[in-house]
Design an enzyme around this catalytic site. Structure first.
Site, short mmCIF file in Angstrom:
data_model
loop_
_atom_site.label_atom_id
_atom_site.label_comp_id
_atom_site.label_asym_id
_atom_site.label_seq_id
_atom_site.Cartn_x
_atom_site.Cartn_y
_atom_site.Cartn_z
N HIS A 124 33.31 -2.45 -16.37
CA HIS A 124 34.56 -2.01 -16.98
C HIS A 124 34.29 -1.03 -18.11
O HIS A 124 33.42 -1.28 -18.95
CB HIS A 124 35.34 -3.20 -17.53
CG HIS A 124 35.66 -4.24 -16.51
ND1 HIS A 124 34.73 -5.17 -16.09
CD2 HIS A 124 36.79 -4.50 -15.81
CE1 HIS A 124 35.29 -5.96 -15.17
NE2 HIS A 124 36.53 -5.57 -14.99
N LYS A 151 32.66 -3.99 -8.10
CA LYS A 151 33.95 -3.63 -8.70
C LYS A 151 33.72 -2.72 -9.91
O LYS A 151 32.95 -3.06 -10.81
CB LYS A 151 34.70 -4.89 -9.17
CG LYS A 151 36.00 -4.59 -9.91
CD LYS A 151 36.58 -5.85 -10.51
CE LYS A 151 37.80 -5.54 -11.37
NZ LYS A 151 38.27 -6.74 -12.11
#
Length: 231
Positions: A124, A151
């Site tokens: 992230h 991800k």
């Protein structure tokens, strides 16, 4: 993949949600992401956390993704015994999520493999979207972990960031990836990237776990309109 629909819709829930919402309120969701770092009532008590997961499995009968997000990558609070919690929750989970660069990632990879749980290795950036070349470095580090799914979620500040994320998604169309643009300007990526092979998009019910998250009802309706899914 343990999911009946691809792209899949994950609804992000807290402990209070599990205790209060009905099964009908999750219509259209393919899996539940339980964000332990967002739990309010548990005080990191293992028995109480386990009870929440057991109730979620029984009440909703959906695959469960357990995430205990590090505060360094957007977690709501620091939790020191993350591996201990993950291990306790093995009977209830089909997926675990851990940050690619966290010290616990290699150990959680071993644990998840031993128990046939899919590992999502995540990254992230809440300030910007790196270049495609920089994202490639992140992707390669995730693959070194032998992650089942990679991800990547980054902040979208301008239209070109959306293009970067879509380009990266298309480049890895044959890999198991989740690519998300965060923030208000990143909202289109939550719809477009799943059309082009990003496996999971994340929806909110009561509380957004990331900036720009779309509600479950809205994303289900959008996917139906686009013909991405029929149910």
């Amino acid at each position: 993949m343990l999911l009946k629909n691809l792209p899949a819709i994950a609804v992000v829930l807290t402990d209070r949600d599990i205790l209060s919402i009905s099964k009908e309120s999750l219509e259209g969701a393919d899996l539940i992401e339980l964000r332990v770092d967002m739990f309010e009532t548990c005080d990191d008590n293992l028995n109480t956390i386990e009870n929440i997961f057991a109730l979620a499995k029984k009440k909703f009968n959906l695959p469960i993704l357990c995430t205990i997000r590090s505060s360094q990558e957007g977690g709501k609070k620091d939790i020191d015994n993350r591996l201990q919690i993950y291990e306790r929750l093995i009977p209830y989970c089909e997926f675990f999520d851990i940050e690619i660069f966290s010290k616990e990632a290699p150990s959680l990879r071993q644990i998840s493999q031993q128990h046939n749980i899919k590992l999502i290795a995540s990254y992230h950036r809440f300030d910007l979207t790196p270049s495609v070349d920089e994202l490639e470095v992140v992707f390669k580090d995730a693959k070194k972990l032998n992650a089942d799914i990679v991800k990547i979620a980054t902040m979208v500040n301008k239209k070109r960031d959306l293009e970067t994320l879509l380009l990266f998604t298309l480049k890895h169309r044959n890999d198991k990836i989740i690519i998300i643009g965060m923030g208000e300007k990143g909202i289109p990526s939550r719809i477009i990237n799943p059309v082009f092979y990003s496996l999971i998009t994340y929806a909110s019910l009561n509380i957004n776990s990331a900036p720009g998250q779309i509600s479950l009802q809205d994303i289900v309706n959008i996917f139906r309109i686009l013909g991405v899914r029929s149910n």
